[in-house]
Design a protein around this motif. Structure first.
Motif, short mmCIF file in Angstrom:
data_model
loop_
_atom_site.label_atom_id
_atom_site.label_comp_id
_atom_site.label_asym_id
_atom_site.label_seq_id
_atom_site.Cartn_x
_atom_site.Cartn_y
_atom_site.Cartn_z
N ASN A 75 0.90 -1.15 0.00
CA ASN A 75 0.00 0.00 0.00
C ASN A 75 0.93 1.20 0.00
OD1 ASN A 75 -1.67 2.16 0.45
ND2 ASN A 75 -2.99 1.07 1.89
N PRO A 76 1.20 1.74 -1.19
CA PRO A 76 2.16 2.83 -1.26
C PRO A 76 1.63 4.14 -0.68
CG PRO A 76 1.28 2.34 -3.43
CD PRO A 76 0.70 1.33 -2.49
N ALA A 77 0.33 4.22 -0.44
CA ALA A 77 -0.28 5.46 0.10
C ALA A 77 0.19 6.64 -0.73
CB ALA A 77 0.04 5.58 1.58
N ALA A 78 0.68 7.70 -0.11
CA ALA A 78 1.08 8.89 -0.85
C ALA A 78 2.30 8.66 -1.76
CB ALA A 78 1.35 10.04 0.11
N PHE A 79 3.03 7.58 -1.54
CA PHE A 79 4.11 7.25 -2.47
C PHE A 79 3.57 6.92 -3.86
CE2 PHE A 79 6.78 5.42 1.27
CZ PHE A 79 7.25 6.69 1.60
N SER A 80 2.28 6.66 -3.95
CA SER A 80 1.65 6.28 -5.21
C SER A 80 1.81 7.31 -6.31
CB SER A 80 0.14 6.08 -5.01
OG SER A 80 -0.13 5.09 -4.09
N GLU A 99 -0.73 -4.25 -5.44
CA GLU A 99 -0.92 -2.91 -4.89
C GLU A 99 -2.29 -2.86 -4.22
OE1 GLU A 99 -0.98 1.75 -6.48
OE2 GLU A 99 -0.56 0.13 -7.89
N VAL A 100 -2.32 -2.37 -2.99
CA VAL A 100 -3.57 -2.30 -2.23
C VAL A 100 -3.85 -0.86 -1.85
CG1 VAL A 100 -4.70 -2.96 -0.07
CG2 VAL A 100 -3.33 -4.63 -1.30
N THR A 123 1.57 -6.58 -10.37
CA THR A 123 0.84 -7.68 -10.97
C THR A 123 -0.65 -7.42 -10.99
OG1 THR A 123 2.53 -9.15 -10.05
CG2 THR A 123 0.49 -10.18 -10.83
N GLY A 124 -1.16 -6.82 -9.91
CA GLY A 124 -2.58 -6.53 -9.80
C GLY A 124 -2.84 -5.49 -8.74
N ILE A 125 -4.08 -5.03 -8.69
CA ILE A 125 -4.48 -3.97 -7.76
C ILE A 125 -5.77 -4.36 -7.07
CG2 ILE A 125 -5.16 -1.54 -7.58
CD1 ILE A 125 -3.77 -1.20 -10.33
N VAL A 126 -5.83 -4.07 -5.77
CA VAL A 126 -7.06 -4.19 -4.99
C VAL A 126 -7.33 -2.79 -4.46
CG1 VAL A 126 -8.20 -5.24 -3.02
CG2 VAL A 126 -6.52 -6.56 -4.33
N SER A 127 -8.47 -2.23 -4.81
CA SER A 127 -8.78 -0.86 -4.42
C SER A 127 -10.25 -0.76 -4.03
CB SER A 127 -8.50 0.08 -5.61
OG SER A 127 -8.82 1.41 -5.31
N GLY A 128 -10.48 -0.17 -2.86
CA GLY A 128 -11.85 0.11 -2.45
C GLY A 128 -12.53 -0.97 -1.64
N LEU A 129 -11.83 -2.00 -1.23
CA LEU A 129 -12.43 -3.08 -0.45
C LEU A 129 -12.10 -2.96 1.03
CD1 LEU A 129 -11.97 -6.10 -2.87
CD2 LEU A 129 -13.90 -4.52 -2.66
N GLY A 130 -11.67 -1.78 1.43
CA GLY A 130 -11.30 -1.57 2.83
C GLY A 130 -10.06 -2.36 3.17
N VAL A 131 -9.85 -2.58 4.46
CA VAL A 131 -8.65 -3.31 4.89
C VAL A 131 -8.70 -4.78 4.48
CG1 VAL A 131 -8.13 -1.72 6.78
CG2 VAL A 131 -9.57 -3.73 7.20
N HIS A 132 -9.86 -5.27 4.11
CA HIS A 132 -9.97 -6.67 3.67
C HIS A 132 -9.21 -6.90 2.37
CE1 HIS A 132 -12.78 -7.27 6.88
NE2 HIS A 132 -13.44 -6.23 6.45
N GLY A 133 -8.93 -5.84 1.64
CA GLY A 133 -8.14 -5.96 0.42
C GLY A 133 -6.76 -6.52 0.68
N TYR A 134 -6.21 -6.22 1.84
CA TYR A 134 -4.89 -6.77 2.20
C TYR A 134 -4.94 -8.30 2.27
CZ TYR A 134 -2.89 -2.27 3.88
OH TYR A 134 -2.39 -1.00 4.01
N ALA A 135 -5.92 -8.82 2.99
CA ALA A 135 -6.04 -10.27 3.16
C ALA A 135 -6.25 -10.94 1.80
CB ALA A 135 -7.18 -10.61 4.11
#
Length: 149
Positions: A75-80, A99-100, A123-135
């Protein structure tokens, strides 16, 4: 253990649960780590979980993980948006990278938030699924690596 999945978090995520809970929710970074650890443990992977507000530290972690990591969840946050050294470090990785983003960066108030420079190398992106995107990202890496070993 089958290897290590690295979960790397960028700026301000140390304040998760306190910072803008209407956008990022009430779960803390410790809660996120527990979710990721449960996924990694279930799949037989070690987990390295880190957070930094310093770009150079993120680069060092990626460089250290680039050859032997089972995968990287970042999750690069502002590094994005402008952290080209982080982007260049990710380009050197030989493993799956997911990337989450906790919020849906494409629905945020400022257009610049939807333009992650990291997207071009992950490889892929998970965006908008809250913290569950990490799992989900950890599970994805475990499943992909399980098929290739």
């Amino acid at each position: 253990m089958r290897g290590t999945i690295h979960v790397l978090n960028g700026p301000n995520l140390n304040l998760l649960g306190e910072r803008e809970p209407a956008i990022y929710g009430h779960d803390t970074l410790a809660d996120v780590e527990a979710m990721c650890r449960a996924e990694a443990d279930a799949a037989g992977y070690a987990l390295e979980f880190r957070q930094t507000n310093a770009e150079h530290e993120m680069v060092d972690w990626i460089q250290a993980a680039r050859k032997d990591a089972a995968g990287i969840v970042i999750n690069p946050a502002a590094f994005s948006y402008a952290a080209y050294p982080v982007l260049d470090a990710l380009k050197l990785c030989d493993c799956p990278i997911v990337e989450v983003h906790i919020s849906n960066i494409h629905r945020r108030e400022a257009e610049w938030r939807s333009k992650s420079i990291m997207t071009q190398v992950v490889t892929g992106i998970v965006s908008g699924l809250g913290v569950h995107g990490y799992a989900l990202a950890v599970r994805h890496i475990a499943e992909v690596r399980g098929r290739t070993k």
